[in-house]
Design an enzyme around this catalytic site. Structure first.
Site, PDB file in Angstrom:
ATOM      1  N   HIS A  88     -12.141  -6.404   8.281  1.00  9.99           N
ATOM      2  CA  HIS A  88     -12.851  -6.188   7.021  1.00  9.99           C
ATOM      3  C   HIS A  88     -14.068  -5.304   7.262  1.00  9.99           C
ATOM      4  O   HIS A  88     -15.034  -5.377   6.534  1.00  9.99           O
ATOM      5  CB  HIS A  88     -13.300  -7.528   6.398  1.00  9.99           C
ATOM      6  CG  HIS A  88     -12.170  -8.418   5.975  1.00  9.99           C
ATOM      7  ND1 HIS A  88     -11.504  -9.230   6.856  1.00  9.99           N
ATOM      8  CD2 HIS A  88     -11.577  -8.599   4.780  1.00  9.99           C
ATOM      9  CE1 HIS A  88     -10.548  -9.885   6.204  1.00  9.99           C
ATOM     10  NE2 HIS A  88     -10.564  -9.528   4.955  1.00  9.99           N
ATOM     11  N   GLU A 129       0.831  -1.201   0.000  1.00  6.58           N
ATOM     12  CA  GLU A 129       0.000   0.000   0.000  1.00  6.58           C
ATOM     13  C   GLU A 129       0.870   1.258   0.000  1.00  6.58           C
ATOM     14  O   GLU A 129       0.553   2.229  -0.683  1.00  6.58           O
ATOM     15  CB  GLU A 129      -0.934   0.019   1.226  1.00  6.58           C
ATOM     16  CG  GLU A 129      -2.111  -0.949   1.133  1.00  6.58           C
ATOM     17  CD  GLU A 129      -1.719  -2.397   1.390  1.00  6.58           C
ATOM     18  OE1 GLU A 129      -0.591  -2.612   1.877  1.00  6.58           O
ATOM     19  OE2 GLU A 129      -2.529  -3.294   1.111  1.00  6.58           O
TER      20      GLU A 129
END
Lengths: 392, 380
Positions: A196, A123
């Protein structure tokens, strides 16, 4: 339908866990019923409704619509951008095959590997790459696979992208991160647990420089994403992942933009101002329907759309009218958007308030799998907060 | 089951052109393709960098030599120890001093600490941040944009991006992300590592266990060269060749590791004798100092002598001093720049805060000194 979300999966996986239903409701529930996305007034169930939006231009309103879901509307917006602006590129983990949520389906096929591609699993690497590309005039759509995984890129986001225009000073109009859009699936799904389900919008809103946007529907997402790509400021675009398939509505076929940093009044009312964004808006609507019937009150529902810089005048005007304010969000109640709105409201509307500003938000704990139903704001908690402010 | 031992692979050799005595190491090799004018210009730039700002002492050849080999329109990202890059590419003493003094002539509008220059317009280098390593993937992204530009305009001279960083910054995750993305996406980017032996007080022996930074390039599938960073000709040749290679095959990254030594302290707030010996510093200064070495070369080639040295140093010193004094006298930027450039348009809330600040300054005039800001309170 509870399908555990795995970091790397795009298609469904066989698992024994499907017999455990973390998202089930209590048998006698009247309020805590799942949202019926097919009937909610927050979505456009007819072409006419979709085209009636006053924020759309006449050209768009004279066009047609198609019934699509959130990932399809995002796909459409990105395809339009890629097609019409050679500076737009799209990349991230697993973007090439279509993305784990299908947002980039067919885009590499149509636009080629130069413009739509996979990056390695980093990322910080991909956001740093995006910043460098943006400073050379490209418009990078950088995808982070889940908001829960954005943190390795946090340094690049707050120390670099957010500050670049400011440290360029004299040349800021030429050198800035406008055109950089970082997209990320966000929010709870009922079984996403710790990693999540996160919704970190307030973390990006405590450092100036980005516009932080959360669309509530397919039609909003299309317009806001296209606006984000045209913005002279970098944008963090947080897509409520539970809505990718669940939210289906008529969306105008023509391309269009919607204004950033402008809230939208979804429903007018005179007794209470309810402020929210993203998925909780649907739960707010359900609570409002029940509360208006049970208590005879009238609630004004406002979607912030842009979390920061936010449309303070719209909210303050509403509270000056109603005298009561409730803020609803999934992320933890502390130091969140609710805190910002509440502080601003009490500062500017103190003498008008009939009750303290309420925050209905995530509890001060992590989103444990077995407890999600108790953690995330539901119809009952919002309904109950309406009762509180009316009876104060 | 044969484990590969790092020690089996040997140390990557160091490329050198000029000996410490200022002559070609290998007399049989072709002459360095640099004109006398260029050599003199490099020397002046190195000297100016050394006299204007001590932070890059010992590394002048790395910055000036490499910058001289880059294209005029190449895009550069760096740390804050690359004064020589800005110098070589056209930054004037006035530009340097304005930033150091945070005055109204500073392109960065006085927002950054000293030596954090903002010069993209003038020298093609990104505005500098204090965070280490964050600039490395920016160069990867910039290179990708340049590659796409070259595909659209194939007759224009192609460009590369270059990232400068120290051996300490190369421990950061951004280094890893940058090299990996550059290799997988074929980006024409030069990764230029200044290995100066120290990251503040941390010596290289505590920074890594492998064979410097050069050994990492191979791990990412990137062609790599280690260079004697105190030999300006080696630096120049290596960078020129790296640039040529980076533009091959549609674009690819190249890693160069320049070995040198940080002679001065980390910053004005550091006293490096707290963590290293004076004799270590003196040994490097005597033997390998890049400015002294080039001077020997120039003297060997009859381009320089003591008189020129004295007059040039005197000239540079007084120019530096003059600009410093002028810059100190200049006003700071207008106070409204507290709020501008956060977003393209100042927000409604920032406007309110500006009003509020104005109100406070007016109500408590003795508590703030706004006179040193351009326009005073009217500049808010």
């Amino acid at each position: 339908m509870s399908r555990p979300l795995l970091r790397c999966c795009g298609s469904s996986t066989r698992t024994r866990v499907s017999s455990r239903n973390y998202a089930s409701q209590a048998p006698k529930a009247r309020l805590n019923l799942p949202t019926d996305y097919g009937k909610t007034p927050l979505l456009h169930h007819t072409s006419k409704a979709a085209l009636a939006n006053p924020e759309l231009s006449e050209d768009v309103r004279n066009g047609g619509t198609t019934r699509i879901n959130l990932f399809q509307s995002i796909n459409q917006a990105m395809a339009h951008a890629l097609r019409t602006d050679p500076k737009v590129i799209l990349f991230g983990e697993d973007v090439a095959f279509g993305g784990v949520f299908r947002c980039s389906m067919n885009l590499q096929t149509e636009f080629g590997d130069d413009r739509v591609f996979n990056t390695p699993l980093s990322e910080q690497g991909l956001v740093g790459f995006a910043i460098g590309a943006a400073l050379e005039g490209l418009k990078p759509l950088a995808e982070i696979q889940f908001a829960d995984y954005v943190y390795p890129a946090f340094d690049q986001i707050v120390n670099e992208a957010a500050k670049i225009r400011y440290r360029y000073g004299h040349n800021a109009d030429v050198y800035n991160c406008g055109g950089l859009v970082i997209r990320m699936p966000t929010g709870g799904v009922g079984h996403g647990a710790l990693y999540h389900s996160q919704s970190p919008e307030s973390l990006f809103s405590h450092v100036p420089g980005f516009r932080v946007v959360q669309p509530r529907s397919p039609s909003q997402a299309k317009g806001l994403l296209l606006a984000a790509l045209e913005s002279p400021d970098p944008v963090i675009f947080m897509e409520p992942k539970i809505l990718y398939r669940a939210a289906v509505e008529h969306v105008p076929n023509e391309p269009y933009t919607l204004p950033l940093s402008k809230a939208e009044v979804l429903k007018e009312g005179k007794d209470i101002t309810m402020v929210s964004y993203g998925t909780p808006l649907y739960v707010c609507q359900n609570a409002i329907t029940a509360a208006e019937k049970d208590f005879g009150c009238s609630v004004e529902l406002i979607d912030l759309r842009t979390i920061f810089p936010w449309d303070r005048p719209a909210i303050l005007d509403s509270v000056k009218k109603t005298g009561r304010c409730i803020v609803v969000h999934e992320s933890m109640v502390n130091q969140g958007v609710g805190a910002e709105v509440a502080a601003t409201v009490q500062e500017h509307c103190f003498l008008r308030l009939e009750a303290p500003v309420q925050r209905v938000a995530g509890l001060t704990t992590h989103t444990g799998l077995a407890y999600e139903k108790f953690h995330i704001p539901d119809v009952v908690r919002i309904y109950d907060s309406i009762k509180t402010v009316i009876e104060y | 089951m044969d484990f590969t031992k790092p020690s089996q692979l040997g140390v990557i050799p160091t490329y050198r052109v000029m000996s410490p005595e200022g002559v070609l190491e290998d007399p049989s090799r072709p002459p360095v393709g640099v004109t006398d004018e260029q050599v003199l210009e490099w020397y002046r730039n190195m000297l100016t960098g050394a006299l204007a700002s001590k932070v890059s002492a010992g590394e002048e050849a790395v910055t000036v030599g490499s910058a001289a080999a880059l294209g005029r329109d190449d895009v550069i990202t760096c740390q804050y120890r690359e004064t020589g890059v800005f110098q070589q590419r056209g930054f004037t003493l006035k530009d340097f001093m304005s930033q150091l003094m945070s005055n109204r002539n500073d392109p960065g509008r006085g927002r950054n600490m000293p030596v954090h220059y903002s010069g993209k317009n003038k020298v093609g280098a990104h505005a500098i941040a204090s965070t280490l390593g964050t600039q490395i993937p920016h160069a990867t992204g910039a290179a990708y944009a340049l590659k796409m530009e070259a595909l659209e305009n194939p007759t224009d001279p192609p460009k590369v991006a270059a990232a400068y960083f120290g051996e300490g910054a190369a421990s950061e995750g951004d280094f890893h992300g940058a090299l990996n993305v550059a290799a997988t996406r074929g980006c024409p980017v030069l990764f230029l590592c200044r290995n100066n032996g120290y990251a503040i007080s941390t010596p290289a022996s505590e920074q890594y266990r492998g064979d410097g930074i050069a050994s990492r390039g191979v791990g990412y599938g990137i062609e790599t060269l280690r260079v004697d960073g105190t030999d300006i000709f080696a630096v120049y040749e290596a960078t020129r060749e790296a640039r040529r290679k980076a533009l091959e095959d549609g674009g690819r990254p190249i890693l160069l590791e320049f070995m040198s030594y940080r002679v001065h302290h980390h910053s004005t707030s550091d006293d490096s004798l707290a963590y290293r010996t004076r004799s270590e510093v003196e040994a490097w200064k005597g033997q390998a100092y890049p400015i002294a070495r080039l001077r020997k070369w120039m003297e060997n080639n009859k381009l320089w002598d003591d008189t020129l040295e004295q007059t040039t140093r005197k000239e540079i010193r007084s120019a530096v001093l003059k600009e410093l004094v002028e810059a100190e006298k200049e006003k700071r930027p207008a106070l409204k720049h507290v709020f501008t450039d956060v977003y393209a348009e100042i927000t409604e809330e920032a406007e309110q805060q500006r009003e509020e600040l104005r109100r406070l300054l007016r109500r408590y005039p003795d508590e703030y000194d706004w006179h040193e800001y351009d326009g005073g309170i009217e500049g808010l």
